[in-house]
Design an enzyme around this catalytic site. Structure first.
Site, PDB file in Angstrom:
ATOM      1  N   GLY A 236      24.824 -15.501 -15.367  1.00 33.03           N
ATOM      2  CA  GLY A 236      24.276 -15.166 -14.050  1.00 33.03           C
ATOM      3  C   GLY A 236      23.045 -14.290 -14.050  1.00 33.03           C
ATOM      4  CD  GLU A 271      31.354 -18.325 -19.350  1.00 32.93           C
ATOM      5  OE1 GLU A 271      31.011 -18.358 -18.151  1.00 32.93           O
ATOM      6  OE2 GLU A 271      32.493 -18.630 -19.727  1.00 32.93           O
ATOM      7  N   GLY A 273      22.982 -18.799 -19.071  1.00 33.92           N
ATOM      8  CA  GLY A 273      22.305 -20.093 -19.054  1.00 33.92           C
ATOM      9  C   GLY A 273      20.839 -19.849 -18.746  1.00 33.92           C
ATOM     10  NE  ARG A 274      19.194 -18.729 -12.693  1.00 34.32           N
ATOM     11  CZ  ARG A 274      19.154 -19.787 -11.892  1.00 34.32           C
ATOM     12  NH1 ARG A 274      18.029 -20.439 -11.721  1.00 34.32           N
ATOM     13  NH2 ARG A 274      20.232 -20.177 -11.233  1.00 34.32           N
ATOM     14  CB  CYS A 341      11.374 -41.917   0.640  1.00 35.16           C
ATOM     15  SG  CYS A 341       9.963 -42.852   0.075  1.00 35.16           S
ATOM     16  CD  GLU A 342      15.990 -37.777   0.993  1.00 35.93           C
ATOM     17  OE1 GLU A 342      16.088 -37.039   1.997  1.00 35.93           O
ATOM     18  OE2 GLU A 342      16.766 -38.714   0.751  1.00 35.93           O
TER      19      GLU A 342
END
Ligand SMILES: *Cc1c(COP(=O)(O)O)cnc(C)c1O
Length: 409
Positions: A236, A271, A273-274, A341-342
């Protein structure tokens, strides 16, 4: 991002000019710095040296096999959240005894796989999951090392879509439910309750929620007098996406964790990640078209939300920088948008930007985490290539998906 910088007016990754790499590779593509990955891992390990934790890279942040392999060589374990990630981590050379398995919805098939591969821990997130693992383990005549993931009801003060440790979130067991359930765990003859785990959210920029969580764990473990082999404190840790983002002082948090570890007498697992991978990659994209809108210009680039979803999914702000700097400024706002197309396939808007032209190259910054791993084939677009730089050389570590294979189903 030390490894991403301008030399003169040109953007470099380590000692490689992005422009030269783009001459030889079709845009859009992910571009990583191998050195930045190494530096981040070593930096994290150094900050927590006094704790000597097991660092389990949260695989979902980036599942590129070569990158996992680099992390494996640096000594990393893995936190996986699916059978696919488990197999990839092992294939990348991460030892099963350094792998933990998290997730609220693990299937019977995935659990069997985890047990037969003899991973370090399965972090259980519900009573039903505990019952199922015990049943499977009994059939396989195995004793399985498990942890319980707790939901400490702590506000991580992050975006609501990446908060995981509040009572309203689906993750983990509440302290109360765990206290009631823990008394019954004796009857699970095939489970060995070796760990407690928490993971309260992502892109956290304050140490307050971490400190609160540590206190809650300390109180609970002392009260129940649980003997634990491991306490898994999750990931986190935020990174600096915007100039004003102030990062957590990991050293001061590490001191608290070291005291906690001494008191509880267990091995600590993290843990991240980022924080290991976020700032190691950029996404190179070409300006396809420029068109006038009302009070702004749309700069339509060839990368879309299918290639990089964080902006659409989490309202994340990622700077887009030019590959070649110019002195001339636009006197109108520019908005970078993608081809999908959003309406949400858009990236970032600047009131002032350098003058841009069609066919020029730009880079979306800090896309190493939750970039390629979150990409999709939406609008039947092939997954894009991933390239890594090592000093003045580059290497393709994932080929662009073949369009004609993609259209077969
Ligand atoms: C996603 C996740 C992580 C990693 O979070 P980061 O914010 O990337 O560090 C760690 N543990 C678990 C259980 C996760 O689901």
């Amino acid at each position: 991002m030390q490894n991403f910088k301008y030399i003169g007016k040109k953007l470099f990754v380590e000692k490689s000019s992005v422009k030269n790499i783009a001459k030889k590779n079709q845009t859009p593509f992910y571009l990583y710095s191998g050195n930045q990955i190494k530096e981040n891992y070593i930096n994290f390990a150094t900050n927590f040296k006094a704790v000597s934790p097991l660092i389990c890279f949260a695989t979902k942040a980036n599942t590129n096999l070569k990158i996992l392999n680099m992390l494996a060589k640096l000594g990393s374990g893995a936190d996986v959240v699916s059978g696919g990630e488990l197999l990839k981590a092992i294939k990348a050379g991460i030892k099963p005894n350094k792998i933990v398995f998290s997730g609220v919805g693990k299937t019977e098939q995935e659990l069997k796989m985890a047990i037969s591969k003899k991973i370090l821990l399965i972090n259980i997130e519900s009573e039903s999951e505990a019952i199922l693992i015990d049943k499977i383990a009994k059939k396989m005549s195995k004793k399985v090392s498990v942890g319980f993931r707790l939901n400490p009801n702590v506000d991580a003060k992050t975006h609501k879509k990446i908060s995981t440790g509040k009572a309203e979130n689906k993750f983990g067991l509440s302290i109360k439910n765990f206290m009631n359930f823990y008394k019954k765990t004796d009857q699970f003859k095939n489970l060995s309750v070796d760990a407690l785990s928490v993971h309260i959210g992502s892109q956290i920029l304050s140490d307050v929620p971490y400190k609160k969580t540590l206190k809650i764990l300390d109180k609970l473990i002392t009260k129940l007098k649980i003997k634990l082999k491991y306490v898994d404190l999750g990931g986190g840790f935020g990174i600096s996406y915007k100039k004003e983002d102030r990062l957590i002082n990991l050293k001061s948090y590490a001191k608290l964790v070291a005291e906690f570890k001494k008191k509880i007498n267990c091995k600590i697992i993290f843990e991240p990640g980022r924080s290991l991978i976020g700032n190691t990659g950029i996404l190179i994209s070409k300006i396809q078209y420029i068109k006038k809108g009302q009070n702004k210009k749309f700069v339509i680039i060839d990368a879309g939300m299918n290639d990089f979803m964080r902006t659409a999914l989490y309202d994340a702000v990622h700077d887009i920088i030019p590959i070649s700097k110019k002195n001339k400024k636009e006197n109108i706002a520019v908005e970078f948008v993608g081809p999908i197309c959003e309406t949400s396939c858009k990236f970032v808007k600047y009131n002032k930007y350098q003058k841009v032209s069609e066919d020029e190259l730009v880079a979306i910054t800090n896309v190493g985490a939750y970039g390629s791993s979150l990409s999709s084939n939406y609008n039947t677009k092939p997954l894009i290539a991933e390239i890594i730089v090592n000093k003045n050389k580059f290497k393709i570590i994932k080929k662009k998906q073949d369009l004609y294979k993609l259209i077969n189903s």
